[in-house]
Design a protein around this motif. Structure first.
Motif, PDB file in Angstrom:
ATOM      1  N   ARG A   7       0.961  -0.913   0.277  1.00 52.32           N
ATOM      2  CA  ARG A   7       0.173   0.152   0.024  1.00 52.32           C
ATOM      3  C   ARG A   7       0.906   1.439  -0.321  1.00 52.32           C
ATOM      4  NH1 ARG A   7      -3.296   0.162   5.093  1.00 52.32           N
ATOM      5  NH2 ARG A   7      -3.809   2.221   4.502  1.00 52.32           N
ATOM      6  N   LEU A   8       1.927   1.347   0.943  1.00 54.37           N
ATOM      7  CA  LEU A   8       2.953   2.336   0.720  1.00 54.37           C
ATOM      8  C   LEU A   8       4.133   3.057  -0.687  1.00 54.37           C
ATOM      9  CD1 LEU A   8       4.740   1.982   4.493  1.00 54.37           C
ATOM     10  CD2 LEU A   8       2.462   3.591   3.974  1.00 54.37           C
ATOM     11  N   PHE A   9       4.086   2.150  -1.053  1.00 54.18           N
ATOM     12  CA  PHE A   9       4.798   1.363  -2.684  1.00 54.18           C
ATOM     13  C   PHE A   9       3.583   2.204  -3.278  1.00 54.18           C
ATOM     14  CE2 PHE A   9       7.281  -2.427  -1.272  1.00 54.18           C
ATOM     15  CZ  PHE A   9       8.244  -1.514  -0.312  1.00 54.18           C
ATOM     16  N   GLU A  10       2.717   1.948  -3.367  1.00 52.49           N
ATOM     17  CA  GLU A  10       1.703   2.043  -4.286  1.00 52.49           C
ATOM     18  C   GLU A  10       1.244   4.410  -3.868  1.00 52.49           C
ATOM     19  OE1 GLU A  10      -1.576  -0.286  -4.157  1.00 52.49           O
ATOM     20  OE2 GLU A  10      -0.715  -2.042  -5.279  1.00 52.49           O
ATOM     21  N   HIS A  11       1.964   4.754  -3.165  1.00 58.34           N
ATOM     22  CA  HIS A  11       1.254   6.217  -2.767  1.00 58.34           C
ATOM     23  C   HIS A  11       0.223   6.120  -1.262  1.00 58.34           C
ATOM     24  CE1 HIS A  11       5.000   7.118  -5.254  1.00 58.34           C
ATOM     25  NE2 HIS A  11       4.091   6.448  -6.577  1.00 58.34           N
ATOM     26  N   GLN A  12      -0.114   5.027  -1.199  1.00 53.03           N
ATOM     27  CA  GLN A  12      -1.303   5.136   0.071  1.00 53.03           C
ATOM     28  C   GLN A  12      -0.984   5.900   1.795  1.00 53.03           C
ATOM     29  OE1 GLN A  12      -3.896   1.624   0.162  1.00 53.03           O
ATOM     30  NE2 GLN A  12      -3.379   1.621  -1.976  1.00 53.03           N
ATOM     31  N   TYR A  13      -1.615   5.582   2.644  1.00 50.52           N
ATOM     32  CA  TYR A  13      -1.182   6.310   4.162  1.00 50.52           C
ATOM     33  C   TYR A  13      -1.967   5.680   4.657  1.00 50.52           C
ATOM     34  CZ  TYR A  13      -0.138  10.377   0.674  1.00 50.52           C
ATOM     35  OH  TYR A  13       0.808  11.081   0.236  1.00 50.52           O
ATOM     36  N   LEU A  14      -1.458   5.667   5.843  1.00 48.88           N
ATOM     37  CA  LEU A  14      -1.536   4.793   6.728  1.00 48.88           C
ATOM     38  C   LEU A  14      -2.913   5.876   7.773  1.00 48.88           C
ATOM     39  CD1 LEU A  14       1.491   3.210   8.213  1.00 48.88           C
ATOM     40  CD2 LEU A  14      -0.262   2.054   6.658  1.00 48.88           C
ATOM     41  N   GLY A  15      -3.483   5.406   8.354  1.00 45.78           N
ATOM     42  CA  GLY A  15      -4.459   6.091   8.759  1.00 45.78           C
ATOM     43  C   GLY A  15      -4.259   6.081  10.214  1.00 45.78           C
ATOM     44  N   ARG A  16      -4.582   6.639  11.366  1.00 49.20           N
ATOM     45  CA  ARG A  16      -3.737   7.184  12.490  1.00 49.20           C
ATOM     46  C   ARG A  16      -4.043   4.982  13.377  1.00 49.20           C
ATOM     47  NH1 ARG A  16      -6.352  12.141  16.664  1.00 49.20           N
ATOM     48  NH2 ARG A  16      -4.887  11.322  18.467  1.00 49.20           N
ATOM     49  N   GLU A  17      -4.964   4.397  13.143  1.00 44.95           N
ATOM     50  CA  GLU A  17      -4.911   3.855  14.382  1.00 44.95           C
ATOM     51  C   GLU A  17      -3.830   3.088  13.461  1.00 44.95           C
ATOM     52  OE1 GLU A  17      -5.750   2.655  17.424  1.00 44.95           O
ATOM     53  OE2 GLU A  17      -6.905   4.833  17.497  1.00 44.95           O
ATOM     54  N   GLU A  18      -3.682   2.784  12.660  1.00 44.92           N
ATOM     55  CA  GLU A  18      -3.047   1.497  12.019  1.00 44.92           C
ATOM     56  C   GLU A  18      -1.555   1.715  11.700  1.00 44.92           C
ATOM     57  OE1 GLU A  18      -4.464   0.844   7.757  1.00 44.92           O
ATOM     58  OE2 GLU A  18      -4.353   2.636   7.537  1.00 44.92           O
ATOM     59  N   ALA A  19      -1.191   3.306  11.689  1.00 49.03           N
ATOM     60  CA  ALA A  19       0.220   4.159  12.171  1.00 49.03           C
ATOM     61  C   ALA A  19       0.312   3.771  12.948  1.00 49.03           C
ATOM     62  CB  ALA A  19       0.187   5.065  12.180  1.00 49.03           C
ATOM     63  N   LYS A  20      -0.290   3.664  14.601  1.00 48.58           N
ATOM     64  CA  LYS A  20      -0.368   2.926  16.000  1.00 48.58           C
ATOM     65  C   LYS A  20      -0.400   1.742  16.592  1.00 48.58           C
ATOM     66  CE  LYS A  20      -2.088   2.770  20.351  1.00 48.58           C
ATOM     67  NZ  LYS A  20      -3.280   4.315  20.815  1.00 48.58           N
ATOM     68  N   THR A  21      -0.754   0.985  14.987  1.00 53.74           N
ATOM     69  CA  THR A  21      -0.371  -0.899  15.173  1.00 53.74           C
ATOM     70  C   THR A  21       0.921  -1.154  14.832  1.00 53.74           C
ATOM     71  OG1 THR A  21      -2.976  -0.412  15.766  1.00 53.74           O
ATOM     72  CG2 THR A  21      -1.944  -2.791  14.673  1.00 53.74           C
ATOM     73  N   VAL A  22       1.163  -1.015  13.427  1.00 54.01           N
ATOM     74  CA  VAL A  22       2.678  -0.670  12.998  1.00 54.01           C
ATOM     75  C   VAL A  22       4.035  -0.639  13.516  1.00 54.01           C
ATOM     76  CG1 VAL A  22       3.873  -0.723  11.252  1.00 54.01           C
ATOM     77  CG2 VAL A  22       1.447  -0.163  10.573  1.00 54.01           C
ATOM     78  N   LEU A  23       3.609   0.134  14.365  1.00 55.47           N
ATOM     79  CA  LEU A  23       4.637   0.939  15.480  1.00 55.47           C
ATOM     80  C   LEU A  23       4.513   0.515  16.897  1.00 55.47           C
ATOM     81  CD1 LEU A  23       7.091   2.735  14.890  1.00 55.47           C
ATOM     82  CD2 LEU A  23       5.870   3.905  16.967  1.00 55.47           C
ATOM     83  N   THR A  24       3.434  -0.377  17.196  1.00 55.39           N
ATOM     84  CA  THR A  24       3.159  -1.066  18.767  1.00 55.39           C
ATOM     85  C   THR A  24       4.025  -2.790  18.139  1.00 55.39           C
ATOM     86  OG1 THR A  24       1.155   0.060  19.309  1.00 55.39           O
ATOM     87  CG2 THR A  24       1.715  -2.326  20.308  1.00 55.39           C
ATOM     88  N   ASN A  25       3.474  -2.902  16.291  1.00 53.58           N
ATOM     89  CA  ASN A  25       3.787  -4.212  15.796  1.00 53.58           C
ATOM     90  C   ASN A  25       5.394  -4.176  16.258  1.00 53.58           C
ATOM     91  OD1 ASN A  25       1.381  -5.478  16.337  1.00 53.58           O
ATOM     92  ND2 ASN A  25       1.342  -4.739  14.480  1.00 53.58           N
ATOM     93  N   MET A  26       5.779  -3.312  15.822  1.00 59.27           N
ATOM     94  CA  MET A  26       7.372  -2.954  15.705  1.00 59.27           C
ATOM     95  C   MET A  26       8.295  -3.395  17.296  1.00 59.27           C
ATOM     96  SD  MET A  26       9.447  -0.060  13.580  1.00 59.27           S
ATOM     97  CE  MET A  26       8.818  -0.352  11.975  1.00 59.27           C
ATOM     98  N   ALA A  27       7.629  -2.545  17.549  1.00 61.60           N
ATOM     99  CA  ALA A  27       8.422  -2.596  19.541  1.00 61.60           C
ATOM    100  C   ALA A  27       8.253  -3.665  19.667  1.00 61.60           C
ATOM    101  CB  ALA A  27       7.650  -1.785  20.433  1.00 61.60           C
TER     102      ALA A  27
END
Length: 331
Positions: A7-27
């Motif tokens: 999705r990001l490679f296709e120039h789409q953006y993350l929503g606020r909750e999606e961004a929060k989830t990604v960084l939580t999973n990263m941690a």
């Protein structure tokens, strides 16, 4: 993560909750270093959105180690980094100058990812042992006016991505996040940014916090007041352009601010400034940054009065005394 990357490679953006989830999973270690590197690289090719930044920030703050220094109402002085100028530790030095002038400082910092020496590098060079113990931090700020918060000790996500950031050696959205996730969430901030677009983003976020802030940017691309060009200062009262000459300083060459090739080089410059043996360019750059931090704390003071206070802190040896006491207490 694969679907998110597509999705990001296709120039789409993350929503606020999606961004929060990604960084939580990263941690939580749910992504490989290769996946994290790919994710980070996206934000070199496009700007971060406000929703993404808020989501990332919320994730880090939710996971942080709690610490409370609010009764001291300290200021944090920090640059985003990533300006590719490899300066010496101007923000960290400014913290000690401000502390030497009698103000409380809670410095949030990390090892350098895009420069030879980050704040934690120069602290480590001086023998400082990092801590996230609330009592030790309180004692430090009470007795020396300054507490140092090494970012990875307060947030697992920052520790998890550290090897990737070090390997990439390029600016990432973590440079943008760093100034927003000081675990004590100070109500006073002085922030240096590497471009004006970033300044507007932080201005929007700081307005929501209700605290006092100054956002500084030198027009030739420094994330601090460099005295190498005209510079802009943005506060909640508005924005203003300055020239070095208008404040009584000489305009300096960019080479004069180079931090050298090793952390030891940068540490030597650090000591020279506080010993009042640095070059005029090095000393004046620290003084002007400290002055605008002092004005962030005391907006009623003229910038000339703040410059005098900062200069006095260096030339009287007060800032050096603070450093020595701080190192003795935190080693």
């Amino acid at each position: 993560m694969k679907e998110i990357l597509y999705r990001l490679f296709e120039h789409q953006y993350l929503g606020r909750e999606e961004a929060k989830t990604v960084l939580t999973n990263m941690a939580e270690g749910k992504y490989s270093e290769a996946q994290i590197a790919a994710f980070v690289t996206v934000y070199l090719m496009r700007s971060i959105t406000v929703d993404e930044l808020i989501g990332f920030r919320e994730a880090l703050l939710d996971m942080r180690v709690p610490v409370d220094l609010s009764e001291y109402n300290p200021i944090d002085i920090v640059g985003t980094g990533g300006d590719n100028h490899n300066t010496f530790n101007i923000s960290t030095l400014s913290c000690f100058v401000v502390a030497g002038a009698g103000y409380k400082v809670a410095k949030h910092g990390n090892f350098g990812a895009t420069s030879v020496s980050g704040a934690s590098n120069v602290m480590e060079q001086h023998g400082v042992k990092f801590t996230n113990d609330n009592d030790r931090l309180r004692r430090s700020i009470e007795e020396t006016n300054i507490a140092y918060l090494h970012a990875p000790m307060f947030n697992l996500a920052l520790k998890t991505v550290a090897p990737v950031r070090k390997a990439l050696q390029v600016r990432s959205f973590f440079n943008v996040l760093g100034p927003l996730v000081n675990p004590i969430q100070p109500k006073r901030n002085m922030l240096g940014v590497f471009n004006l677009k970033m300044a507007r983003l932080y201005y929007y976020l700081y307005q929501q916090t209700g605290g006092d802030f100054s956002i500084v940017h030198s027009l030739d691309g420094y994330d601090e007041i460099s005295l190498t060009s005209d510079f802009k200062v943005i506060t909640k009262s508005g924005e203003k352009m300055y020239t070095p000459e208008s404040l009584g300083f000489e305009r300096i060459a960019q080479e004069a601010l180079d931090g050298g090739k090793t952390p030891e080089n940068a540490s030597q410059i650090f000591d020279n400034v506080l010993n009042n043996t640095a070059t005029p360019a090095q000393k004046n750059t620290v003084i002007v940054n400290a002055a605008f931090a002092i004005q962030t704390i005391n907006p009623e003071l003229s910038i000339e009065e703040c410059i005098d206070q900062a200069k006095k802190s260096v030339e009287s040896g007060a800032a050096l005394k603070i450093l020595k006491k701080f190192v003795a207490l935190n080693s």
